[in-house]
Design a protein around this motif. Structure first.
Motif, PDB file in Angstrom:
ATOM      1  N   SER A  21       0.839  -1.184   0.000  1.00  0.00           N
ATOM      2  CA  SER A  21       0.000   0.000   0.000  1.00  0.00           C
ATOM      3  C   SER A  21       0.878   1.239   0.000  1.00  0.00           C
ATOM      4  O   SER A  21       2.069   1.183   0.331  1.00  0.00           O
ATOM      5  CB  SER A  21      -0.952   0.006   1.195  1.00  0.00           C
ATOM      6  OG  SER A  21      -0.222   0.020   2.404  1.00  0.00           O
ATOM      7  N   CYS A  22       0.288   2.339  -0.402  1.00  0.00           N
ATOM      8  CA  CYS A  22       1.003   3.616  -0.475  1.00  0.00           C
ATOM      9  C   CYS A  22       0.053   4.685   0.033  1.00  0.00           C
ATOM     10  O   CYS A  22      -0.993   4.927  -0.583  1.00  0.00           O
ATOM     11  CB  CYS A  22       1.435   3.876  -1.905  1.00  0.00           C
ATOM     12  SG  CYS A  22       2.149   5.514  -2.204  1.00  0.00           S
ATOM     13  N   ALA A  23       0.405   5.303   1.132  1.00  0.00           N
ATOM     14  CA  ALA A  23      -0.420   6.352   1.722  1.00  0.00           C
ATOM     15  C   ALA A  23       0.037   7.707   1.206  1.00  0.00           C
ATOM     16  O   ALA A  23       1.230   8.028   1.228  1.00  0.00           O
ATOM     17  CB  ALA A  23      -0.316   6.303   3.236  1.00  0.00           C
ATOM     18  N   ALA A  24      -0.915   8.495   0.741  1.00  0.00           N
ATOM     19  CA  ALA A  24      -0.616   9.807   0.183  1.00  0.00           C
ATOM     20  C   ALA A  24      -1.147  10.907   1.083  1.00  0.00           C
ATOM     21  O   ALA A  24      -2.198  10.774   1.695  1.00  0.00           O
ATOM     22  CB  ALA A  24      -1.224   9.938  -1.205  1.00  0.00           C
ATOM     23  N   SER A  25      -0.431  12.010   1.113  1.00  0.00           N
ATOM     24  CA  SER A  25      -0.883  13.171   1.874  1.00  0.00           C
ATOM     25  C   SER A  25      -0.392  14.430   1.184  1.00  0.00           C
ATOM     26  O   SER A  25       0.542  14.401   0.386  1.00  0.00           O
ATOM     27  CB  SER A  25      -0.359  13.120   3.310  1.00  0.00           C
ATOM     28  OG  SER A  25       1.056  13.145   3.324  1.00  0.00           O
ATOM     29  N   GLY A  26      -1.051  15.519   1.480  1.00  0.00           N
ATOM     30  CA  GLY A  26      -0.608  16.809   0.975  1.00  0.00           C
ATOM     31  C   GLY A  26      -1.579  17.470   0.027  1.00  0.00           C
ATOM     32  O   GLY A  26      -1.961  18.606   0.223  1.00  0.00           O
ATOM     33  N   ARG A  27      -1.959  16.795  -1.019  1.00  0.00           N
ATOM     34  CA  ARG A  27      -2.881  17.345  -2.014  1.00  0.00           C
ATOM     35  C   ARG A  27      -4.038  16.379  -2.197  1.00  0.00           C
ATOM     36  O   ARG A  27      -3.907  15.210  -1.850  1.00  0.00           O
ATOM     37  CB  ARG A  27      -2.168  17.532  -3.350  1.00  0.00           C
ATOM     38  CG  ARG A  27      -1.089  18.596  -3.339  1.00  0.00           C
ATOM     39  CD  ARG A  27      -1.668  19.976  -3.526  1.00  0.00           C
ATOM     40  NE  ARG A  27      -0.635  20.984  -3.738  1.00  0.00           N
ATOM     41  CZ  ARG A  27      -0.883  22.240  -4.030  1.00  0.00           C
ATOM     42  NH1 ARG A  27      -2.131  22.641  -4.184  1.00  0.00           N
ATOM     43  NH2 ARG A  27       0.100  23.092  -4.193  1.00  0.00           N
ATOM     44  N   ARG A  72      -7.014   1.599  -5.985  1.00  0.00           N
ATOM     45  CA  ARG A  72      -6.911   2.771  -5.110  1.00  0.00           C
ATOM     46  C   ARG A  72      -8.227   2.977  -4.383  1.00  0.00           C
ATOM     47  O   ARG A  72      -9.303   2.638  -4.903  1.00  0.00           O
ATOM     48  CB  ARG A  72      -6.547   4.012  -5.919  1.00  0.00           C
ATOM     49  CG  ARG A  72      -7.583   4.435  -6.925  1.00  0.00           C
ATOM     50  CD  ARG A  72      -7.032   5.504  -7.883  1.00  0.00           C
ATOM     51  NE  ARG A  72      -6.706   6.743  -7.175  1.00  0.00           N
ATOM     52  CZ  ARG A  72      -5.924   7.686  -7.697  1.00  0.00           C
ATOM     53  NH1 ARG A  72      -5.380   7.525  -8.899  1.00  0.00           N
ATOM     54  NH2 ARG A  72      -5.680   8.788  -7.005  1.00  0.00           N
ATOM     55  N   THR A  73      -8.127   3.568  -3.203  1.00  0.00           N
ATOM     56  CA  THR A  73      -9.293   4.003  -2.446  1.00  0.00           C
ATOM     57  C   THR A  73      -9.117   5.473  -2.170  1.00  0.00           C
ATOM     58  O   THR A  73      -8.367   5.871  -1.275  1.00  0.00           O
ATOM     59  CB  THR A  73      -9.432   3.217  -1.130  1.00  0.00           C
ATOM     60  OG1 THR A  73      -9.528   1.815  -1.418  1.00  0.00           O
ATOM     61  CG2 THR A  73     -10.674   3.660  -0.389  1.00  0.00           C
ATOM     62  N   ASN A  74      -9.780   6.291  -2.957  1.00  0.00           N
ATOM     63  CA  ASN A  74      -9.573   7.734  -2.832  1.00  0.00           C
ATOM     64  C   ASN A  74     -10.030   8.270  -1.479  1.00  0.00           C
ATOM     65  O   ASN A  74      -9.431   9.208  -0.944  1.00  0.00           O
ATOM     66  CB  ASN A  74     -10.285   8.462  -3.966  1.00  0.00           C
ATOM     67  CG  ASN A  74      -9.536   8.332  -5.289  1.00  0.00           C
ATOM     68  OD1 ASN A  74      -8.389   7.871  -5.331  1.00  0.00           O
ATOM     69  ND2 ASN A  74     -10.173   8.710  -6.375  1.00  0.00           N
ATOM     70  N   ALA A  75     -11.064   7.677  -0.918  1.00  0.00           N
ATOM     71  CA  ALA A  75     -11.547   8.145   0.382  1.00  0.00           C
ATOM     72  C   ALA A  75     -10.511   7.934   1.477  1.00  0.00           C
ATOM     73  O   ALA A  75     -10.558   8.607   2.510  1.00  0.00           O
ATOM     74  CB  ALA A  75     -12.835   7.428   0.732  1.00  0.00           C
ATOM     75  N   LYS A  76      -9.581   7.002   1.250  1.00  0.00           N
ATOM     76  CA  LYS A  76      -8.531   6.722   2.231  1.00  0.00           C
ATOM     77  C   LYS A  76      -7.162   7.211   1.772  1.00  0.00           C
ATOM     78  O   LYS A  76      -6.151   6.947   2.425  1.00  0.00           O
ATOM     79  CB  LYS A  76      -8.460   5.224   2.511  1.00  0.00           C
ATOM     80  CG  LYS A  76      -9.701   4.663   3.182  1.00  0.00           C
ATOM     81  CD  LYS A  76      -9.525   3.188   3.521  1.00  0.00           C
ATOM     82  CE  LYS A  76     -10.742   2.641   4.234  1.00  0.00           C
ATOM     83  NZ  LYS A  76     -10.581   1.204   4.588  1.00  0.00           N
ATOM     84  N   ASN A  77      -7.129   7.903   0.631  1.00  0.00           N
ATOM     85  CA  ASN A  77      -5.851   8.415   0.102  1.00  0.00           C
ATOM     86  C   ASN A  77      -4.802   7.314  -0.011  1.00  0.00           C
ATOM     87  O   ASN A  77      -3.622   7.524   0.307  1.00  0.00           O
ATOM     88  CB  ASN A  77      -5.308   9.544   0.995  1.00  0.00           C
ATOM     89  CG  ASN A  77      -6.173  10.786   0.944  1.00  0.00           C
ATOM     90  OD1 ASN A  77      -7.025  10.939   0.079  1.00  0.00           O
ATOM     91  ND2 ASN A  77      -5.965  11.668   1.900  1.00  0.00           N
ATOM     92  N   THR A  78      -5.220   6.171  -0.481  1.00  0.00           N
ATOM     93  CA  THR A  78      -4.332   5.011  -0.493  1.00  0.00           C
ATOM     94  C   THR A  78      -4.341   4.301  -1.835  1.00  0.00           C
ATOM     95  O   THR A  78      -5.399   4.084  -2.427  1.00  0.00           O
ATOM     96  CB  THR A  78      -4.704   4.025   0.628  1.00  0.00           C
ATOM     97  OG1 THR A  78      -4.686   4.715   1.885  1.00  0.00           O
ATOM     98  CG2 THR A  78      -3.714   2.878   0.691  1.00  0.00           C
ATOM     99  N   LEU A  79      -3.155   3.929  -2.255  1.00  0.00           N
ATOM    100  CA  LEU A  79      -2.925   3.145  -3.460  1.00  0.00           C
ATOM    101  C   LEU A  79      -2.484   1.746  -3.038  1.00  0.00           C
ATOM    102  O   LEU A  79      -1.803   1.592  -2.023  1.00  0.00           O
ATOM    103  CB  LEU A  79      -1.826   3.798  -4.295  1.00  0.00           C
ATOM    104  CG  LEU A  79      -1.337   3.069  -5.537  1.00  0.00           C
ATOM    105  CD1 LEU A  79      -2.378   3.152  -6.648  1.00  0.00           C
ATOM    106  CD2 LEU A  79      -0.005   3.652  -6.001  1.00  0.00           C
TER     107      LEU A  79
END
Length: 124
Positions: A21-27, A72-79
Motif C-alpha cells: 500500500s502507499c499512503a498519500a498526503s498533501g494534495r 486505489r481508495t480515494n476516500a482513504k488516500n491510499t494506493l
C-alpha cells in the motif's frame, strides 16, 4: 506537494502473495494518476502498473499482467498493489508515484512525486 509512503514490504516464498500500500498526503489524492515501479538488483527502475485518478483505467507491464492488480481508495488516500504468484524475479524495491494528471504513462518522467521505496524479496 504530495508525500507518498509505502507500506513495509517483506520476504515471501515463491508462489506467494503480498499486498503493498502507499499512503498519500498533501494534495487531494483523487486529482492524481498513480503508478507503481520497481528496481531489481543491478537493474534500472521499471514500470509495473498505473491507475487513473478515479480508478477507472489501469495499465500493466506485460511481465505482471494477470498476476498483479493495482487499485486505489480515494476516500482513504491510499494506493494498493496486490501481487500474486510471486517469483524470485519479482524481487525488487517497489516505488509508488503520483502524476499531476488524471491519466499517466509508463515512464519515470510521467510522474512528479515518488515514495521512498519498499523492498520485496521472493525466495525460491
Amino acid at each position: 506537494q504530495v508525500q507518498l509512503v509505502e507500506s513495509v514490504g517483506g520476504l515471501v516464498q515463491a508462489g506467494g502473495s503480498l499486498r503493498l500500500s502507499c499512503a498519500a498526503s498533501g494534495r487531494p489524492f483523487s486529482n492524481y494518476a498513480m503508478g507503481w515501479f520497481r528496481r531489481a538488483p543491478g537493474k534500472e527502475r521499471e514500470f509495473v502498473a498505473t491507475i487513473s485518478y478515479n480508478g477507472g483505467s489501469t495499465i500493466y507491464a506485460d511481465s505482471v499482467k494477470g498476476l498483479f492488480t493495482i487499485s486505489r481508495t480515494n476516500a482513504k488516500n491510499t494506493l494498493y498493489l496486490q501481487m500474486n504468484s510471486l517469483q524470485p524475479e519479482d524481487t525488487a524495491v517497489y516505488y509508488c508515484a503520483a502524476a499531476k494528471t488524471y491519466y499517466s504513462g509508463n515512464h519515470d518522467q510521467d510522474y512528479d512525486y515518488w515514495g521512498q521505496g519498499t523492498r520485496v524479496t521472493v525466495s525460491s
